[in-house]
Motif scaffolding. Structure first.
Motif, PDB file in Angstrom:
ATOM      1  N   PHE A 112     -11.225 -95.360 -16.747  1.00 13.33           N
ATOM      2  CA  PHE A 112     -10.587 -94.216 -16.096  1.00 13.33           C
ATOM      3  C   PHE A 112     -11.576 -93.541 -15.141  1.00 13.33           C
ATOM      4  O   PHE A 112     -11.275 -93.313 -13.972  1.00 13.33           O
ATOM      5  CB  PHE A 112     -10.118 -93.247 -17.186  1.00 13.33           C
ATOM      6  CG  PHE A 112      -9.207 -92.149 -16.731  1.00 13.33           C
ATOM      7  CD1 PHE A 112      -7.830 -92.338 -16.698  1.00 13.33           C
ATOM      8  CD2 PHE A 112      -9.702 -90.908 -16.382  1.00 13.33           C
ATOM      9  CE1 PHE A 112      -6.980 -91.322 -16.314  1.00 13.33           C
ATOM     10  CE2 PHE A 112      -8.853 -89.883 -15.997  1.00 13.33           C
ATOM     11  CZ  PHE A 112      -7.487 -90.093 -15.967  1.00 13.33           C
ATOM     12  N   ASN A 113     -12.777 -93.265 -15.635  1.00 21.72           N
ATOM     13  CA  ASN A 113     -13.797 -92.647 -14.790  1.00 21.72           C
ATOM     14  C   ASN A 113     -14.219 -93.576 -13.657  1.00 21.72           C
ATOM     15  O   ASN A 113     -14.452 -93.134 -12.534  1.00 21.72           O
ATOM     16  CB  ASN A 113     -15.014 -92.241 -15.624  1.00 21.72           C
ATOM     17  CG  ASN A 113     -14.911 -90.832 -16.146  1.00 21.72           C
ATOM     18  OD1 ASN A 113     -14.223 -89.989 -15.577  1.00 21.72           O
ATOM     19  ND2 ASN A 113     -15.591 -90.560 -17.239  1.00 21.72           N
ATOM     20  N   GLN A 114     -14.307 -94.864 -13.929  1.00 22.14           N
ATOM     21  CA  GLN A 114     -14.648 -95.828 -12.884  1.00 22.14           C
ATOM     22  C   GLN A 114     -13.575 -95.835 -11.794  1.00 22.14           C
ATOM     23  O   GLN A 114     -13.892 -95.898 -10.606  1.00 22.14           O
ATOM     24  CB  GLN A 114     -14.823 -97.220 -13.475  1.00 22.14           C
ATOM     25  CG  GLN A 114     -15.296 -98.252 -12.483  1.00 22.14           C
ATOM     26  CD  GLN A 114     -15.516 -99.612 -13.140  1.00 22.14           C
ATOM     27  OE1 GLN A 114     -15.175 -99.839 -14.294  1.00 22.14           O
ATOM     28  NE2 GLN A 114     -16.099-100.526 -12.385  1.00 22.14           N
ATOM     29  N   ALA A 115     -12.314 -95.755 -12.203  1.00 25.36           N
ATOM     30  CA  ALA A 115     -11.225 -95.704 -11.222  1.00 25.36           C
ATOM     31  C   ALA A 115     -11.315 -94.441 -10.380  1.00 25.36           C
ATOM     32  O   ALA A 115     -11.083 -94.480  -9.170  1.00 25.36           O
ATOM     33  CB  ALA A 115      -9.867 -95.771 -11.930  1.00 25.36           C
ATOM     34  N   LEU A 116     -11.674 -93.332 -11.000  1.00 26.88           N
ATOM     35  CA  LEU A 116     -11.827 -92.096 -10.228  1.00 26.88           C
ATOM     36  C   LEU A 116     -12.934 -92.251  -9.185  1.00 26.88           C
ATOM     37  O   LEU A 116     -12.778 -91.830  -8.037  1.00 26.88           O
ATOM     38  CB  LEU A 116     -12.152 -90.924 -11.154  1.00 26.88           C
ATOM     39  CG  LEU A 116     -11.043 -90.461 -12.090  1.00 26.88           C
ATOM     40  CD1 LEU A 116     -11.538 -89.345 -12.997  1.00 26.88           C
ATOM     41  CD2 LEU A 116      -9.819 -90.011 -11.326  1.00 26.88           C
ATOM     42  N   ARG A 117     -14.042 -92.869  -9.571  1.00 29.79           N
ATOM     43  CA  ARG A 117     -15.173 -93.051  -8.655  1.00 29.79           C
ATOM     44  C   ARG A 117     -14.885 -94.079  -7.561  1.00 29.79           C
ATOM     45  O   ARG A 117     -15.481 -94.036  -6.493  1.00 29.79           O
ATOM     46  CB  ARG A 117     -16.419 -93.486  -9.423  1.00 29.79           C
ATOM     47  CG  ARG A 117     -17.063 -92.393 -10.232  1.00 29.79           C
ATOM     48  CD  ARG A 117     -18.432 -92.816 -10.763  1.00 29.79           C
ATOM     49  NE  ARG A 117     -18.395 -94.039 -11.523  1.00 29.79           N
ATOM     50  CZ  ARG A 117     -18.204 -94.120 -12.837  1.00 29.79           C
ATOM     51  NH1 ARG A 117     -18.041 -93.032 -13.537  1.00 29.79           N
ATOM     52  NH2 ARG A 117     -18.180 -95.284 -13.449  1.00 29.79           N
TER      53      ARG A 117
END
Length: 176
Positions: A112-117
């Motif tokens: 999820f955080n990787q997708a945000l970045r």
């Protein structure tokens, strides 16, 4: 939100899962909160943007954007999440996770955080909402791991099936 003087709008941005808009509409009606939707097979980011524009026009000060649930390996849904965040610049991004998921929750959160970045920005989640909290008893390892690794607090816990079963995490109750 309404009890605190806010005027919310719910934006149905899960344009992927069949029945999602109808399910959210049932909840919106129960809560007496207007629902903005454009149906299915639409760009979730565009739906969110239009909902924000409508809320601004109607003096609604909070837009809650409901997005599709994301399996961490579903690349198109993860890209749609990043696009929605980049284009709409939300004030708050919450990661919703079942308290029962264990270590899989960490994998989900990392993706999820990787997708945000991946959208070319450094935005991370602002908080965590753990559902089914009432079913974990003293097994709070996933919650501790998620908060420790991300630095993001557990903002709410779901402790039942009713709307008023959404609670702030009580650290003293966890420590007991």
């Amino acid at each position: 939100l309404k009890k605190n003087g806010c005027s919310p709008l719910i934006a149905a941005c899960d344009t992927f899962r069949s029945g999602a808009v109808e399910q959210l509409n049932v909840h919106a009606k129960c809560l007496d909160v207007p629902l903005y939707h454009k149906g299915y097979a639409k760009d979730p980011s565009a739906v969110a943007s239009a909902a924000i524009a409508q809320a601004t026009q109607n003096d609604q000060d909070v837009v809650m954007v409901d997005t599709a649930g994301r399996m961490q390996n579903n690349v198109p849904l993860m890209k749609a999440l990043s696009k929605l965040v980049v284009e709409n610049k939300p004030d708050l991004v919450l990661f919703v996770c079942e308290a029962l998921v264990g270590n899989d929750g960490m994998d989900q959160l990392n993706m999820f955080n990787q997708a945000l970045r991946s959208g070319g920005h450094s935005r991370q989640i602002d908080g965590i909402m753990l559902t089914k909290w009432d079913t974990v008893s003293e097994k709070v390892g996933a919650a501790l791991t998620l908060t420790h690794v991300t630095g993001a607090p557990v903002v709410f816990t779901g402790t039942g099936q009713k709307y008023n079963h959404l609670r702030k995490l009580s650290a003293p109750a966890v420590i007991k």
